[in-house]
Scaffold this active site. Sequence first.
Site, PDB file in Angstrom:
ATOM      1  N   GLU A  12       0.813  -1.226   0.000  1.00  0.00           N
ATOM      2  CA  GLU A  12       0.000   0.000   0.000  1.00  0.00           C
ATOM      3  C   GLU A  12       0.848   1.278   0.000  1.00  0.00           C
ATOM      4  O   GLU A  12       0.912   1.982   1.012  1.00  0.00           O
ATOM      5  CB  GLU A  12      -0.941   0.008   1.201  1.00  0.00           C
ATOM      6  N   GLU A  51      -6.627  -8.155   0.177  1.00  0.00           N
ATOM      7  CA  GLU A  51      -6.943  -8.080   1.608  1.00  0.00           C
ATOM      8  C   GLU A  51      -8.393  -7.660   1.803  1.00  0.00           C
ATOM      9  O   GLU A  51      -8.883  -6.769   1.120  1.00  0.00           O
ATOM     10  CB  GLU A  51      -6.094  -7.007   2.316  1.00  0.00           C
TER      11      GLU A  51
HETATM   12  C1  GAL Z   1      -4.089  -2.883   5.309  1.00  0.00           C
HETATM   13  C2  GAL Z   1      -2.635  -3.292   5.434  1.00  0.00           C
HETATM   14  C3  GAL Z   1      -2.474  -4.489   6.328  1.00  0.00           C
HETATM   15  C4  GAL Z   1      -3.252  -4.281   7.596  1.00  0.00           C
HETATM   16  C5  GAL Z   1      -4.683  -4.010   7.261  1.00  0.00           C
HETATM   17  C6  GAL Z   1      -5.542  -3.812   8.463  1.00  0.00           C
HETATM   18  O1  GAL Z   1      -4.248  -1.605   4.840  1.00  0.00           O
HETATM   19  O2  GAL Z   1      -2.093  -3.595   4.182  1.00  0.00           O
HETATM   20  O3  GAL Z   1      -1.118  -4.677   6.609  1.00  0.00           O
HETATM   21  O4  GAL Z   1      -2.716  -3.190   8.269  1.00  0.00           O
HETATM   22  O5  GAL Z   1      -4.759  -2.848   6.489  1.00  0.00           O
HETATM   23  O6  GAL Z   1      -6.828  -3.393   8.088  1.00  0.00           O
END
Ligand code: GAL
Length: 697
Positions: free
Chosen positions: A180, A334
């Site tokens: 990100e 994710e």
């Molecule tokens: C994302 C990030 C992850 C974790 C997640 C939690 O933005 O890539 O590492 O932090 O959020 O929501």
Amino acid sequence: MSVEPNRGAAGGAGAAGTAASQGADVATGGLVQRLGGRLAFGGDYNPEQWDEAVWREDDALMARAGVNLVTVGVFSWALLEPEEGRYDFGRLDAHLDRLHAAGVAVDLATPTASPPPWFTLAHPDAMPVTADGVRLVHGSRDTYCLAAPAYREAAVRIATALAERYGDHPAVAMWHVHNEYATVCYCDHAAAAFRTWLRRRHGTLDKLNDAWGTAFWSQRYASWDEILPPRATQWHRNPALTLDYRRFWSDQALAGYREQREAIRAHSPGRPVVTNLMVPEYQVLDLWAFGREVDFVGIDHYPCGPGIEAAADIAFGGDRARSFGGGRPWLLIEQGTNTLYSGDRVLPKEPGDVLRHSVAHIAHGSEGALFFQWRQSKAGAEMWHSAMVPHAGPDSRIFREVTGTGAAVSRLAEVAGSRVRARAAVLHDSDAWWALDVQGTPSAELDYHGALRRAHRALWDAGVTADFAHPAAPGLDRYPLLVAPALHLLSETAAAAAREYVRGGGTLLVQHFSGVVDEHHQAWLGGYPAPALREALGIRVEEYRPLAQGEVLRLSDGSTGTAWSESVEPAGATPVTTYTHGMLAGRPALTRHSYGRGTAWYLSTRLDDTAYGDLMVRLTVEAGVPPELTPPLPGVEAVRRWSPDGTRAWLFLLNHTDGPLPVPQAPGGHELLTGRQVAPGELRLPARGAAVLRQEP
Ligand code: GAL
């Protein structure tokens, strides 16, 4: 260090990107092939936080949940390179071998989003400096300056070392560069790189001074060295400088990504390289530019708000992901199992949401569903963030839902490679966003992101699947309907493209305060918007008139406008509704103009939700863009994916309500999640559930 300006006009769903030319093996097709023809299911896996007994349990639980892809190494830099130039790959070797033996493929990440403490101490100049001049230190993550040579060199070094070691490891199915990209820096390295970028963009100082309007407030630059990043200053900053800095920083991030990608490709040919993008309120990157450089688009998505808000948000994120990748399939890298962000708290997902949200992403074009993270951490800053295996362990609602979702995703394998076909698009341009995000705009209620979401939401509520498209992208005429909710900045080329789109038969809706500045953030003169767009719209905006907070203007059809109004003079267009009182009484609020073979609409205020929704329905009908399900069923989302040759389609139906729902307008077909044949009109959706009907027209 490359600082090539790399942003530009092209971009839009359907546009072929760099990645496409790399061949199918590095697109999602190659990934699916490595997964044995299945869609991806899994998540971030951080075994370094656990011991051997847990790893053994992980292997068993992953098999139970149907996990076939895990992202490894995202935050492992301190373990992989314990001191500068000394690598310790022992643990990673063992994890990759173990995962491979267990039949789980790996999305191998470069750990560059979180440099280790030794790096900070050795290279304090590579730590980011805020606009207020505070240099940050390690102790969290994302603490680096993308313009600092030491950081860029260290990032490429660790990426190269990983690629050399694991480039042909049989477990590695794809590469995940960084995490990100988001940190913006204002340090002296950034200033130097900005000046280099500006020289390339503007050529001469005279041109830069003209473009930035530095005659105002005595800002004329006599030497490149006088130019600074938009650091803290006394009052409003020069908006054109701020806009160029945004463009520059996105290019910095892209240059950093490209360096790592090339280092990986050199040792791992044929395996896709991506980075995980954040699609909703993510303004730091020009996602069109990233979409052209990644082998496929990968996104992280955490809905804000529960219930139908989460559903609309997933559609918004998925439609953006698909569009940034030129319409090709993409991957959800994710999501949370039990995570819904809502202001100052994280709300739990309702039973059924894990499955339905995962299927919703797949409906919008994802080739699977991954989560952050596999096992909930027992320590650290995100110990309360949900995971596939929660603190409670596998004997839990969440793990049971994860297991059920894994089984459901495995039943959807045949949709791999199919594509969503949208016939409406929302015009989106990062430049327009950034241009509206400067200081000194006439109203705080001019909200680019809000307007973009609202337009997409109104189409979504109307049951219509939408793409996003760049206003200067080629081929806009494949969309019978285009909506431009907030194209504040519009270049002459893009304005001409919009005019030609309408002339050729398209239906275009342009909303207030669009097309008012050019690419240098200079106002279009002689009345708004830009001349070519004025011609298509058949109007001239003489004056903008922001409304006071809470002020409501009644329009002639009983609808209302808030936030904004404009003095619009028709120049060929027909008023559809007019303002009824005040200085604008009798003047048009909404206009319609037949131009060439098409129609251009202009909306000069922020319509109330009902009227805006009705307008969007009217436009879809006029433009001949039908909903996926006719008539649309409130609370039920319908999206279709088509096989590349158009001989098969899969109709995804998502019940976002709390009760079971019959769908009498659903066609018949084989339903993939239950494995049953459904007769036309017989489909019944479970509460908060989903169905996927295979159709062979
Ligand atoms: C994302 C990030 C992850 C974790 C997640 C939690 O933005 O890539 O590492 O932090 O959020 O929501």
